[in-house]
Design a protein around this motif. Sequence first.
Motif, PDB file in Angstrom:
ATOM      1  N   ASN A 266      -0.867   0.647  -9.759  1.00  0.00           N
ATOM      2  CA  ASN A 266      -2.228   0.586  -9.199  1.00  0.00           C
ATOM      3  C   ASN A 266      -3.018  -0.568  -9.820  1.00  0.00           C
ATOM      4  O   ASN A 266      -3.724  -1.309  -9.126  1.00  0.00           O
ATOM      5  N   ASN A 267      -2.893  -0.705 -11.157  1.00  0.00           N
ATOM      6  CA  ASN A 267      -3.619  -1.785 -11.849  1.00  0.00           C
ATOM      7  C   ASN A 267      -3.096  -3.157 -11.432  1.00  0.00           C
ATOM      8  O   ASN A 267      -3.872  -4.106 -11.255  1.00  0.00           O
TER       9      ASN A 267
ATOM     10  N   ALA B 129      -4.446  -3.910  -7.993  1.00  0.00           N
ATOM     11  CA  ALA B 129      -5.874  -4.238  -8.040  1.00  0.00           C
ATOM     12  C   ALA B 129      -6.093  -5.655  -8.570  1.00  0.00           C
ATOM     13  O   ALA B 129      -6.920  -6.414  -8.041  1.00  0.00           O
TER      14      ALA B 129
ATOM     15  N   SER C 213       0.830  -1.210   0.000  1.00  0.00           N
ATOM     16  CA  SER C 213       0.000   0.000   0.000  1.00  0.00           C
ATOM     17  C   SER C 213       0.864   1.260   0.000  1.00  0.00           C
ATOM     18  O   SER C 213       0.623   2.198  -0.771  1.00  0.00           O
TER      19      SER C 213
ATOM     20  N   ASP D  89       2.639   6.243  -6.985  1.00  0.00           N
ATOM     21  CA  ASP D  89       1.482   6.780  -7.721  1.00  0.00           C
ATOM     22  C   ASP D  89       1.614   6.544  -9.232  1.00  0.00           C
ATOM     23  O   ASP D  89       1.513   7.487 -10.043  1.00  0.00           O
TER      24      ASP D  89
ATOM     25  N   ARG E 223      -6.133  -3.445   0.250  1.00  0.00           N
ATOM     26  CA  ARG E 223      -7.165  -2.599  -0.362  1.00  0.00           C
ATOM     27  C   ARG E 223      -7.650  -1.528   0.621  1.00  0.00           C
ATOM     28  O   ARG E 223      -7.800  -0.365   0.254  1.00  0.00           O
TER      29      ARG E 223
ATOM     30  N   THR F 206      -4.791   1.073   1.348  1.00  0.00           N
ATOM     31  CA  THR F 206      -4.557   1.934   0.183  1.00  0.00           C
ATOM     32  C   THR F 206      -5.647   2.991   0.068  1.00  0.00           C
ATOM     33  O   THR F 206      -5.367   4.177  -0.175  1.00  0.00           O
ATOM     34  N   GLU F 207      -6.904   2.572   0.232  1.00  0.00           N
ATOM     35  CA  GLU F 207      -8.010   3.537   0.167  1.00  0.00           C
ATOM     36  C   GLU F 207      -7.907   4.555   1.299  1.00  0.00           C
ATOM     37  O   GLU F 207      -8.193   5.755   1.105  1.00  0.00           O
TER      38      GLU F 207
ATOM     39  N   HIS G 217      -5.243   7.078   0.327  1.00  0.00           N
ATOM     40  CA  HIS G 217      -5.758   8.014  -0.691  1.00  0.00           C
ATOM     41  C   HIS G 217      -6.727   9.009  -0.054  1.00  0.00           C
ATOM     42  O   HIS G 217      -6.749  10.198  -0.432  1.00  0.00           O
TER      43      HIS G 217
ATOM     44  N   THR H   4       2.654   1.707  -3.362  1.00  0.00           N
ATOM     45  CA  THR H   4       1.730   2.090  -4.433  1.00  0.00           C
ATOM     46  C   THR H   4       1.331   3.560  -4.319  1.00  0.00           C
ATOM     47  O   THR H   4       1.296   4.292  -5.321  1.00  0.00           O
ATOM     48  N   VAL H   5       1.034   4.013  -3.116  1.00  0.00           N
ATOM     49  CA  VAL H   5       0.588   5.402  -2.934  1.00  0.00           C
ATOM     50  C   VAL H   5       1.758   6.371  -3.121  1.00  0.00           C
ATOM     51  O   VAL H   5       1.591   7.448  -3.710  1.00  0.00           O
TER      52      VAL H   5
END
Length: 319
Positions: free
Chosen positions: A129-130, A133, A117, A124, A200, A203-204, A207, A120-121
């Motif tokens: 990100n894909n 996911a 996480s 960016d 997930r 990460t959310e 964001h 990924t953040v």
Amino acid sequence: MTRYLITRVSSALLVLLIASIGIFALLRVVPGDPVEILAGPDSTPDSRAAIRAELGLDQPFFTQYVRWLGDLVTFDLGPSYQLGGSVADLVVAGALNTIVLTLTALLIAAVGALVASTLTVVLDKPWLNNLLAASNTMAVAVPTFATALVLVLLFAVQNPMLPAGGTPPDGFIARPDITVQYLLLPAIALALPAWAALTRFLTESLHSQLRQPYVTTARALGISRRRIVLTQALRNALPSSVTILGLQFGTLLGGAILVEAVFAWPGLGRLIEQGIAARDYPVVQVLLLLSVVVFVLTQLTTDLIHAWLDPRVRLQGVS
């Protein structure tokens, strides 16, 4: 904090009482009579009645429940009907193996989610990100037993790098290098769904933190995205993730049943499977209640940690 603690402990005790009644009643209505299995196919009605009286199964439901509850309070779990030995010895032996496996899987999931996480953040990148996911979707969509079988096929059969099952022959402490080899495959198989859920959610949360006004101010001051994430956003996103981590611990215990079956891991999962097959009431009802106790204690612990990290939670909890 004291009022919040009293409220949460009272709720936990109520849940445990309701769960104990439900578990005890459920095992009395499912098909199959343990006396029939214990007595054998050639037994007489008199011998079956004698066994039923000896086990106390001829008593009214409420009498049996109160006696069982009293035995639980005094930690006298009684003998196993079919598996042999005392229920306490069976549970302690299986619990050690399951706890080692579950904590290892939880550690893998938590560290993996934190790294994935944050990376990924901070970076960016759309492709990253894909990729994350897609990995999350695969980890959640593929059943745990299927993942376990694929890992055994790849790393124990086609490429014999790791053991296909069992536990370290000399125990978990004597040879740490051997212990890691036995733990790696079952722990990864068990950890993947929890890793996906934690990744997930974290990460959310990160964001969401990056959309807060304090981040806009920090960017206006020229502070880099990496520094904002590592020093501010991550610290603010972690409290809510602790609750998800606690819920995942309960999920891991449930998934351990299938993983232990695939890897011949002698834990509580295999024990409850054997208990259900043999209609061994004392073993099954203790293990079911134990799973509820672990889940409730985990939830209580995460609630207290969450309240300690965020004062708004404990103020809302006692209002």
